[in-house]
Each structure stands twice: as C-alpha cells, then as structure tokens.
Design a protein around this motif. Structure first.
Motif, PDB file in Angstrom:
ATOM      1  N   SER A  96       0.739  -1.371  -0.038  1.00  0.00           N
ATOM      2  CA  SER A  96       0.099   0.100   0.029  1.00  0.00           C
ATOM      3  C   SER A  96       0.835   1.251  -0.045  1.00  0.00           C
ATOM      4  CB  SER A  96      -0.893   0.101   1.242  1.00  0.00           C
ATOM      5  OG  SER A  96      -0.142   0.189   2.442  1.00  0.00           O
ATOM      6  N   ILE A  97       0.174   2.282  -0.503  1.00  0.00           N
ATOM      7  CA  ILE A  97       0.852   3.685  -0.648  1.00  0.00           C
ATOM      8  C   ILE A  97      -0.012   4.673   0.040  1.00  0.00           C
ATOM      9  CG2 ILE A  97       1.918   5.436  -2.099  1.00  0.00           C
ATOM     10  CD1 ILE A  97       1.951   3.291  -4.361  1.00  0.00           C
ATOM     11  N   GLY A  98       0.703   5.484   1.246  1.00  0.00           N
ATOM     12  CA  GLY A  98      -0.137   6.429   1.723  1.00  0.00           C
ATOM     13  C   GLY A  98       0.356   7.521   1.948  1.00  0.00           C
ATOM     14  N   GLY A  99      -0.329   8.548   2.375  1.00  0.00           N
ATOM     15  CA  GLY A  99       0.218   9.944   2.548  1.00  0.00           C
ATOM     16  C   GLY A  99      -1.024  10.801   2.773  1.00  0.00           C
ATOM     17  N   PHE A 100      -0.665  12.214   3.318  1.00  0.00           N
ATOM     18  CA  PHE A 100      -1.759  13.297   3.714  1.00  0.00           C
ATOM     19  C   PHE A 100      -2.391  13.545   2.506  1.00  0.00           C
ATOM     20  CE2 PHE A 100       1.577  14.327   7.135  1.00  0.00           C
ATOM     21  CZ  PHE A 100       0.805  13.858   8.352  1.00  0.00           C
ATOM     22  N   VAL A 101      -3.717  13.807   2.530  1.00  0.00           N
ATOM     23  CA  VAL A 101      -4.789  14.300   1.691  1.00  0.00           C
ATOM     24  C   VAL A 101      -5.598  15.148   2.209  1.00  0.00           C
ATOM     25  CG1 VAL A 101      -6.218  12.341   1.508  1.00  0.00           C
ATOM     26  CG2 VAL A 101      -6.046  13.737  -0.449  1.00  0.00           C
ATOM     27  N   ARG A 102      -5.784  16.243   1.355  1.00  0.00           N
ATOM     28  CA  ARG A 102      -6.867  17.124   1.882  1.00  0.00           C
ATOM     29  C   ARG A 102      -8.412  16.842   1.300  1.00  0.00           C
ATOM     30  NH1 ARG A 102      -6.073  21.980   3.939  1.00  0.00           N
ATOM     31  NH2 ARG A 102      -7.795  22.778   2.691  1.00  0.00           N
ATOM     32  N   ILE A 103      -9.393  17.233   2.139  1.00  0.00           N
ATOM     33  CA  ILE A 103     -10.577  17.063   1.584  1.00  0.00           C
ATOM     34  C   ILE A 103     -10.740  17.787   0.269  1.00  0.00           C
ATOM     35  CG2 ILE A 103     -13.087  17.564   1.958  1.00  0.00           C
ATOM     36  CD1 ILE A 103     -12.143  15.178   3.476  1.00  0.00           C
ATOM     37  N   GLY A 104      -9.996  19.076   0.094  1.00  0.00           N
ATOM     38  CA  GLY A 104     -10.359  19.871  -1.184  1.00  0.00           C
ATOM     39  C   GLY A 104      -9.441  19.038  -1.998  1.00  0.00           C
ATOM     40  N   ASP A 105      -8.396  18.423  -2.024  1.00  0.00           N
ATOM     41  CA  ASP A 105      -7.802  17.619  -2.822  1.00  0.00           C
ATOM     42  C   ASP A 105      -8.729  16.376  -3.525  1.00  0.00           C
ATOM     43  OD1 ASP A 105      -5.496  18.878  -2.324  1.00  0.00           O
ATOM     44  OD2 ASP A 105      -4.797  17.419  -0.962  1.00  0.00           O
ATOM     45  N   LEU A 106      -9.461  15.904  -2.618  1.00  0.00           N
ATOM     46  CA  LEU A 106     -10.486  14.676  -3.132  1.00  0.00           C
ATOM     47  C   LEU A 106     -11.461  15.497  -4.074  1.00  0.00           C
ATOM     48  CD1 LEU A 106     -10.501  12.848   0.234  1.00  0.00           C
ATOM     49  CD2 LEU A 106      -9.270  12.151  -1.781  1.00  0.00           C
ATOM     50  N   GLN A 107     -11.856  16.731  -3.471  1.00  0.00           N
ATOM     51  CA  GLN A 107     -13.056  17.311  -4.527  1.00  0.00           C
ATOM     52  C   GLN A 107     -12.724  17.496  -5.850  1.00  0.00           C
ATOM     53  OE1 GLN A 107     -13.570  20.394  -1.570  1.00  0.00           O
ATOM     54  NE2 GLN A 107     -15.671  19.899  -1.284  1.00  0.00           N
ATOM     55  N   ARG A 108     -11.539  17.553  -5.960  1.00  0.00           N
ATOM     56  CA  ARG A 108     -10.882  17.892  -7.400  1.00  0.00           C
ATOM     57  C   ARG A 108     -10.769  16.634  -8.214  1.00  0.00           C
ATOM     58  NH1 ARG A 108      -8.861  22.171  -4.385  1.00  0.00           N
ATOM     59  NH2 ARG A 108      -6.943  21.008  -3.852  1.00  0.00           N
ATOM     60  N   LYS A 109     -10.790  15.471  -7.751  1.00  0.00           N
ATOM     61  CA  LYS A 109     -10.360  14.059  -8.093  1.00  0.00           C
ATOM     62  C   LYS A 109     -11.878  13.582  -8.765  1.00  0.00           C
ATOM     63  CE  LYS A 109      -6.223  14.444  -7.278  1.00  0.00           C
ATOM     64  NZ  LYS A 109      -5.192  14.733  -8.371  1.00  0.00           N
ATOM     65  N   THR A 110     -11.628  12.928  -9.921  1.00  0.00           N
ATOM     66  CA  THR A 110     -12.946  12.059 -10.286  1.00  0.00           C
ATOM     67  C   THR A 110     -13.097  11.019  -9.460  1.00  0.00           C
ATOM     68  OG1 THR A 110     -11.805  11.093 -12.003  1.00  0.00           O
ATOM     69  CG2 THR A 110     -12.645  13.418 -12.650  1.00  0.00           C
ATOM     70  N   ASP A 111     -14.060  10.159  -9.964  1.00  0.00           N
ATOM     71  CA  ASP A 111     -14.232   8.648  -9.335  1.00  0.00           C
ATOM     72  C   ASP A 111     -13.306   7.784 -10.028  1.00  0.00           C
ATOM     73  OD1 ASP A 111     -16.192   9.502  -7.660  1.00  0.00           O
ATOM     74  OD2 ASP A 111     -17.984   8.821  -9.149  1.00  0.00           O
ATOM     75  N   ALA A 112     -13.066   8.084 -11.411  1.00  0.00           N
ATOM     76  CA  ALA A 112     -11.978   7.336 -12.090  1.00  0.00           C
ATOM     77  C   ALA A 112     -10.819   7.401 -11.535  1.00  0.00           C
ATOM     78  CB  ALA A 112     -11.998   7.794 -13.813  1.00  0.00           C
ATOM     79  N   ASP A 113     -10.416   8.734 -11.025  1.00  0.00           N
ATOM     80  CA  ASP A 113      -9.170   8.878 -10.434  1.00  0.00           C
ATOM     81  C   ASP A 113      -8.996   8.108  -9.182  1.00  0.00           C
ATOM     82  OD1 ASP A 113      -8.464  10.922 -12.421  1.00  0.00           O
ATOM     83  OD2 ASP A 113      -8.997  12.626 -10.993  1.00  0.00           O
ATOM     84  N   LEU A 114      -9.800   8.108  -8.276  1.00  0.00           N
ATOM     85  CA  LEU A 114      -9.896   7.363  -7.166  1.00  0.00           C
ATOM     86  C   LEU A 114      -9.711   5.781  -7.253  1.00  0.00           C
ATOM     87  CD1 LEU A 114     -12.248   9.142  -4.852  1.00  0.00           C
ATOM     88  CD2 LEU A 114     -10.005   9.575  -5.028  1.00  0.00           C
ATOM     89  N   ALA A 115     -10.438   5.268  -8.661  1.00  0.00           N
ATOM     90  CA  ALA A 115     -10.337   3.991  -8.758  1.00  0.00           C
ATOM     91  C   ALA A 115      -9.108   3.583  -9.120  1.00  0.00           C
ATOM     92  CB  ALA A 115     -11.326   3.641  -9.877  1.00  0.00           C
TER      93      ALA A 115
END
Length: 291
Positions: A96-115
């Motif tokens: 696995s790969i982890g790190g810090f992420v902001r809620i605002g970062d996630l808002q700018r990602k598509t569902d395809a990005d998360l997949a």
C-alpha cells in the motif's frame, strides 16, 4: 534520499518507507498551522526515481510507502500516476501507498481517479479533517465543511480506499468545545475512519492564530475543557474505529477500539478531569515546542 525541511508523518507510519514527492502545502491557509514553511513544490520524477533506487538497495522488502509533504495526493494525475507506477515497479513487495490528503484535494479528483489510486495500491490516507464543526472549520480556513467530509469520505469508501482522521481538540475556542465535539461525532458517524488520532491545538508564535489571540479574535480553550471535549467526542461516536490521544500535544494519553473500549476510555478521561490541575496541564502545554 532527498528530503527538504522537517518531515511530518503520523505515529502509525513509523515503519513505512518515506518518499519525498512534494514539499510544503498547496493550501497553506489554516490559521493554527505553522508546520510547512517552505513554499509548495513538486519533486522532479528523476529525483523520485533516484530515491526509489536507494530504497531498493536499503529497504527492498518495504511493504508500505508514505509519500511525504502536506498533501502529495493533491497534485495532478498526470504527475501523480507516474510516481505511483514507479513505486510499484521499484518496490514489488509494497502492499500500500499512503500520505496526507486534504478534503479539497479529493473534491478535485474524479471517481475514475480514485479507482486508479486503488488499483495502484493507494490505501490508508491520512486526512486532517480537524473537526466536523462548521464554525470552527470556517474560522480556521480549513477549506472544507462537515458536509464535504462526509461526501468525500463516502467516495473513498466506494473506491475501496481506507483513511484515517486527525481531530484537533480546542480548535473551537473557549466555551465551544462541547458543541464542537457533538457536531464532530455527528459528522464522523457518517464516515468510516480506521483511526481517529486526537491532537490538542498548541499555539505556536509563528502561526496566524497567535496574532488572533493577541488581538482578541480567538480565546484558547482551557486544558480541562479540551479533555471534556474529547470525552464528549468519545461518548458520541457510534462507529467502529481506533481512537488515540497518544500525541505529544495531548496532556492525557488514552487509546482503544470503539465501541468495545468506550467505557474504559471514558473512565480514564473522567479520572483525569476530576483529578488533574488546570495549571499543571497548562505548564505541560507551554513545554511543547514542536509537534
């Protein structure tokens, strides 16, 4: 290895291989924060690959990689995807790969990005949500609301990506901590954090909040009020999660799995609330020089 300034990582990432991909924070507006002094920058892919080659030599059996920086997962997918692919190629044992992420970062990602993240092994992201209390989030300029936390975490759930929360006790200020804990429990109960790590807000002189306090715009909560806040949060959480107040900023250290350990944690907090002296706890706070 290429590292710039102080490297921050959660206590539970102590065994992870650290890989610098960004420096600084893209947001850099939270009033209480003074952790990231360097301007935001992205490490060249050639530098990242050189560090991966070094990890191949000295940490070839690494099973987890932690990407350093305030929010490395906020960079564009055209930059992030090659980094994730390089990690998997250089370190085949990585699970696995982890790190810090902001809620605002996630808002700018598509569902395809998360997949795609999930396919490449992204898991166990740490989110500094800090609170689920909208007035506190707004004053501190966190850049997200309680509703945003729920929405984006549900997207992570759908993608199969786990996450951890940081909660900041005392962020609401004097007289509002119980209110903040109740709102936060209500928000968090709609999400699935594996861990909630509680930190207690510590005022550092180079933060904007220090000036707010000096000019009367913010009144810090007392230490006993913060302990009562944590107690209220623990009492209100209905989800299954591991809660810990074992950070250096916390004056009382308790941890356990909710809901199973709720009674034990509440009893420990009650003993501290009923026996600890406010002045002694304040003295501890003044001795905290760094997070």
């Amino acid at each position: 290895m290429h590292f710039t300034g102080t490297i921050w990582r959660p206590p539970y990432e102590a065994g992870s291989a650290l890989l610098q991909v960004t420096v600084g924070c893209t947001h850099h507006r939270c009033r209480f924060c003074s952790l990231y002094q360097d301007p935001f920058s992205l490490s060249p892919l050639s530098e990242v690959k050189a560090d991966l080659a070094e990890l191949q030599r000295f940490h070839p059996h690494a099973q987890r990689v932690w990407l350093t920086g305030a929010n490395p997962f906020g960079i564009s997918e055209t930059k992030l995807t090659p980094i994730l692919q390089s990690v998997r190629k250089a370190l085949p044992n990585v699970r696995s790969i982890g790190g810090f992420v902001r809620i605002g970062d996630l808002q700018r990602k598509t569902d395809a990005d998360l997949a795609r993240w999930a396919e490449l092994g992204v898991d166990g992201l740490t989110i500094g949500v800090e609170s689920g209390h909208d007035p506190s989030l707004g004053f501190m300029e966190k850049g997200h609301t309680a509703a945003d936390i729920v929405q984006q975490c549900r997207r992570l759930d759908a993608a199969g990506i786990g996450y951890y929360f940081f909660y900041l006790s005392g962020m609401a200020g004097a007289g509002r901590c119980i209110e903040a804990a109740q709102a936060s429990a209500e928000t968090f109960n709609q999400t699935k954090p594996r861990i909630i790590g509680v930190l207690s807000m510590t005022l550092f002189p180079d933060s904007r909040l220090a000036l707010d306090v000096k000019q009367g715009r913010f009144a810090p909560a007392g230490e006993l009020e913060r302990l009562k806040e944590v107690r209220e949060l623990v009492a209100g959480l209905k989800i299954e999660t591991f809660l810990s107040t074992a950070h250096v900023s916390d004056t009382v250290h308790v941890e356990g799995m909710l809901p199973n350990d709720r009674s034990r944690i509440l009893s420990a907090l009650d003993r501290a609330i009923n026996s600890c002296d406010e002045r002694a706890l304040e003295n501890y706070r003044r001795r905290v020089r760094s997070l």
